[in-house]
Design an enzyme around this catalytic site. Structure first.
Site, PDB file in Angstrom:
ATOM      1  N   ASP A 247      49.700  23.410  29.995  1.00  0.00           N
ATOM      2  CA  ASP A 247      49.700  24.860  29.781  1.00  0.00           C
ATOM      3  C   ASP A 247      51.088  25.452  29.972  1.00  0.00           C
ATOM      4  O   ASP A 247      51.231  26.621  30.346  1.00  0.00           O
ATOM      5  CB  ASP A 247      48.729  25.523  30.770  1.00  0.00           C
ATOM      6  CG  ASP A 247      49.117  25.265  32.225  1.00  0.00           C
ATOM      7  OD1 ASP A 247      49.699  24.199  32.515  1.00  0.00           O
ATOM      8  OD2 ASP A 247      48.844  26.129  33.074  1.00  0.00           O
TER       9      ASP A 247
ATOM     10  N   SER B 196      54.208  27.447  29.476  1.00  0.00           N
ATOM     11  CA  SER B 196      54.474  28.648  28.682  1.00  0.00           C
ATOM     12  C   SER B 196      55.566  28.305  27.675  1.00  0.00           C
ATOM     13  O   SER B 196      56.208  27.256  27.780  1.00  0.00           O
ATOM     14  CB  SER B 196      54.942  29.766  29.605  1.00  0.00           C
ATOM     15  OG  SER B 196      56.161  29.367  30.210  1.00  0.00           O
TER      16      SER B 196
ATOM     17  N   THR C 141      58.761  27.402  29.419  1.00  0.00           N
ATOM     18  CA  THR C 141      58.753  26.126  30.138  1.00  0.00           C
ATOM     19  C   THR C 141      58.760  24.940  29.182  1.00  0.00           C
ATOM     20  O   THR C 141      59.478  23.959  29.405  1.00  0.00           O
ATOM     21  CB  THR C 141      57.525  26.052  31.081  1.00  0.00           C
ATOM     22  OG1 THR C 141      57.583  27.170  31.961  1.00  0.00           O
ATOM     23  CG2 THR C 141      57.529  24.789  31.903  1.00  0.00           C
TER      24      THR C 141
ATOM     25  N   ARG D 133      61.353  21.650  28.769  1.00  0.00           N
ATOM     26  CA  ARG D 133      60.961  20.231  28.693  1.00  0.00           C
ATOM     27  C   ARG D 133      61.518  19.604  27.411  1.00  0.00           C
ATOM     28  O   ARG D 133      62.008  18.482  27.434  1.00  0.00           O
ATOM     29  CB  ARG D 133      59.439  20.086  28.709  1.00  0.00           C
ATOM     30  CG  ARG D 133      58.752  20.746  29.887  1.00  0.00           C
ATOM     31  CD  ARG D 133      58.758  19.913  31.152  1.00  0.00           C
ATOM     32  NE  ARG D 133      58.011  20.599  32.201  1.00  0.00           N
ATOM     33  CZ  ARG D 133      58.563  21.412  33.113  1.00  0.00           C
ATOM     34  NH1 ARG D 133      59.869  21.608  33.134  1.00  0.00           N
ATOM     35  NH2 ARG D 133      57.809  22.019  34.007  1.00  0.00           N
TER      36      ARG D 133
ATOM     37  N   LYS E 242      43.151  29.133  34.885  1.00  0.00           N
ATOM     38  CA  LYS E 242      44.123  28.850  35.952  1.00  0.00           C
ATOM     39  C   LYS E 242      45.062  30.039  36.129  1.00  0.00           C
ATOM     40  O   LYS E 242      45.452  30.685  35.157  1.00  0.00           O
ATOM     41  CB  LYS E 242      44.940  27.615  35.605  1.00  0.00           C
ATOM     42  CG  LYS E 242      45.884  27.189  36.737  1.00  0.00           C
ATOM     43  CD  LYS E 242      46.971  26.236  36.269  1.00  0.00           C
ATOM     44  CE  LYS E 242      48.241  26.998  35.956  1.00  0.00           C
ATOM     45  NZ  LYS E 242      49.398  26.082  35.715  1.00  0.00           N
TER      46      LYS E 242
ATOM     47  N   GLU F 234      45.641  28.659  42.101  1.00  0.00           N
ATOM     48  CA  GLU F 234      46.858  27.870  42.352  1.00  0.00           C
ATOM     49  C   GLU F 234      47.906  28.652  43.150  1.00  0.00           C
ATOM     50  O   GLU F 234      48.715  29.383  42.577  1.00  0.00           O
ATOM     51  CB  GLU F 234      47.474  27.401  41.022  1.00  0.00           C
ATOM     52  CG  GLU F 234      48.740  26.562  41.221  1.00  0.00           C
ATOM     53  CD  GLU F 234      49.369  26.056  39.925  1.00  0.00           C
ATOM     54  OE1 GLU F 234      48.924  26.452  38.830  1.00  0.00           O
ATOM     55  OE2 GLU F 234      50.325  25.271  40.019  1.00  0.00           O
TER      56      GLU F 234
ATOM     57  N   LYS G 140      44.138  24.556  43.492  1.00  0.00           N
ATOM     58  CA  LYS G 140      45.252  23.734  42.990  1.00  0.00           C
ATOM     59  C   LYS G 140      46.495  24.032  43.822  1.00  0.00           C
ATOM     60  O   LYS G 140      47.239  24.973  43.535  1.00  0.00           O
ATOM     61  CB  LYS G 140      45.497  24.036  41.511  1.00  0.00           C
ATOM     62  CG  LYS G 140      46.721  23.320  40.940  1.00  0.00           C
ATOM     63  CD  LYS G 140      46.757  23.342  39.423  1.00  0.00           C
ATOM     64  CE  LYS G 140      48.052  22.761  38.917  1.00  0.00           C
ATOM     65  NZ  LYS G 140      48.018  22.455  37.481  1.00  0.00           N
TER      66      LYS G 140
ATOM     67  N   SER H 250      51.906  18.588  40.734  1.00  0.00           N
ATOM     68  CA  SER H 250      52.928  17.598  41.106  1.00  0.00           C
ATOM     69  C   SER H 250      54.212  18.285  41.564  1.00  0.00           C
ATOM     70  O   SER H 250      54.942  17.733  42.403  1.00  0.00           O
ATOM     71  CB  SER H 250      53.188  16.610  39.978  1.00  0.00           C
ATOM     72  OG  SER H 250      53.612  17.213  38.791  1.00  0.00           O
ATOM     73  N   GLY H 251      54.532  19.449  41.006  1.00  0.00           N
ATOM     74  CA  GLY H 251      55.586  20.297  41.559  1.00  0.00           C
ATOM     75  C   GLY H 251      56.989  19.727  41.607  1.00  0.00           C
ATOM     76  O   GLY H 251      57.771  20.102  42.476  1.00  0.00           O
TER      77      GLY H 251
ATOM     78  N   SER I  74      45.976  17.645  39.121  1.00  0.00           N
ATOM     79  CA  SER I  74      46.084  18.538  37.968  1.00  0.00           C
ATOM     80  C   SER I  74      47.576  18.589  37.655  1.00  0.00           C
ATOM     81  O   SER I  74      48.243  19.587  37.891  1.00  0.00           O
ATOM     82  CB  SER I  74      45.538  19.926  38.310  1.00  0.00           C
ATOM     83  OG  SER I  74      45.771  20.821  37.230  1.00  0.00           O
TER      84      SER I  74
HETATM   85  P1  13P Z   1      53.352  20.276  37.661  1.00  0.00           P
HETATM   86  O1  13P Z   1      52.385  19.160  37.980  1.00  0.00           O
HETATM   87  O2  13P Z   1      54.438  19.858  36.708  1.00  0.00           O
HETATM   88  O3  13P Z   1      53.850  20.973  38.887  1.00  0.00           O
HETATM   89  O4  13P Z   1      52.548  21.341  36.819  1.00  0.00           O
HETATM   90  C1  13P Z   1      51.284  21.705  37.215  1.00  0.00           C
HETATM   91  C2  13P Z   1      51.046  23.113  36.866  1.00  0.00           C
HETATM   92  O5  13P Z   1      50.133  23.433  36.161  1.00  0.00           O
HETATM   93  C3  13P Z   1      51.950  24.139  37.429  1.00  0.00           C
HETATM   94  O6  13P Z   1      51.403  25.396  37.226  1.00  0.00           O
END
Ligand code: 13P
Length: 339
Positions: A23, A25, A28, A32, A135, A176, A218, A260-261, A288
């Site tokens: 997801d 945006s 973002t 990538r 989310k 989240e 999350k 994963s952050g 997630s």
């Molecule tokens: P990451 O696992 O890359 O942190 O992304 C998860 C996510 O949805 C962040 O909002």
């Protein structure tokens, strides 16, 4: 309706499976694509998501996919809308509904996530488009004098408003609150800020009548800041993370699906595996992941049609290893084996 929401929440944390966060945006995903030198056009974004969603066998390890507004309106190469394609493979489609973190007034360095205005109407449309869950991401940064209680509680209030509206619309909210791990803070500081955040979030969720059985959390894992000189073991991360969550997350919540952050994909898998090796827990502990599931696939793809199969193998491999981490059956040696 209530029964359906609980069922969807439980399906999303089914044993051996987890969620793909796709997801990103527009801003973002451009970041990538920049890393692989691919232009972020609508067609490139569609082709990349198509590759992920049609990966053979992914449904064995992927329970749900979080889509972005543009993506839920797009279709696979054969014309099948993405949401329909996913449902056909037994994967639950979901949608990111927040409008991003914006500067919080009077609080330098802190943000509040926007997107509540008109949310009820937008949720109705997402239901029509096939979404079954939503989310919303709140961002809490750690610094010398931050986060403030003002920032934590403002974000917690918005998260609860979002979650209540989602449940009203018949959608499972994935709540989240992300405490960022950027900075040189210690794992103790990470534990303290994560704990304060979870306390505020669950207070607001309860006060705003959110049904815990019909949502997922999350969160970040409790890590040393990425710039901290003292990096701790996988086992310490697992122990501290589980300790924080046991203190703050009601057992009625079906699952905790970690983000994963910015951890490496292998760290994210190893940490999840170590937590599940400590089972039993009151809730399912799952993933997630965005970056930690997609990084090798994105690299293998590089924007080229002739690399699609290699990219799908890379995605399948990561999904499978995270699937194994759901039961503590992953080991780092598996990284070397081909998909
Ligand atoms: P990451 O696992 O890359 O942190 O992304 C998860 C996510 O949805 C962040 O909002």
């Amino acid at each position: 309706m209530a029964h359906d929401l609980e069922q969807t929440a439980r399906a999303l944390v089914a044993p051996g499976k987890g969620i793909l966060a796709a997801d990103e945006s527009s801003g973002t995903i451009k970041k990538r694509f920049d890393t692989i030198g691919v232009e972020s056009t609508e067609e490139n974004r569609r082709a990349y998501r198509d590759l992920l969603f049609t990966t053979p066998g992914a449904e064995d390890y992927v329970s749900g996919v979080i889509l972005y507004d543009e993506t839920i309106r797009q279709a696979s190469a054969d014309g099948t809308p993405f949401a329909e394609l996913l449902v056909g493979r037994g994967i639950v489609p979901g949608i990111k509904v927040d409008k991003g973190a914006k500067a919080l007034a009077g609080a330098p360095g802190e943000t509040v996530t926007e997107g509540l205005d008109g949310l009820r109407e937008r949720l109705e449309e997402y239901v029509e488009l096939g979404a079954r869950f939503t989310k919303w991401r709140a961002v809490i940064a750690i610094g010398a004098d931050i986060p403030s209680e003002y920032c934590i509680w403002t974000n917690a209030h918005a998260l609860a408003r979002y979650a209540a509206l989602s449940q009203e619309a018949g959608l499972v909210p994935i709540v989240e609150p992300e405490v960022l791990m950027d900075g040189d803070h210690t794992i103790e500081r990470s534990f303290e800020v994560t704990s304060r955040t979870l306390h505020a979030v669950f207070t607001e969720l309860r006060d705003q009548r959110v049904h815990f059985e019909q949502m997922l959390l999350k969160p970040n894992m409790v890590l040393s800041g990425y710039g901290c000189p003292r990096q701790v073991s996988v086992e310490e991360v697992a122990a501290e993370t589980v300790k924080a969550f046991r203190r703050h997350v009601p057992a009625a919540v079906p699952g905790i699906v970690f983000l994963s952050g910015g951890q490496s994909d292998e760290d994210a898998t190893a940490h999840l595996n170590a937590m599940n090796a400590m089972a039993p827990h009151p809730w399912e502990l799952s993933f997630s992941y965005g970056r930690a599931l997609q990084a090798p696939a994105l690299k293998a793809w590089g924007g080229r049609t002739d690399n699609v199969s290699a990219a799908q193998q890379a995605f399948f491999h990561r999904a499978k290893l995270n699937g194994l981490a759901r039961s503590g059956s992953y080991s780092p040696e598996m990284e070397k084996l081909a998909a």
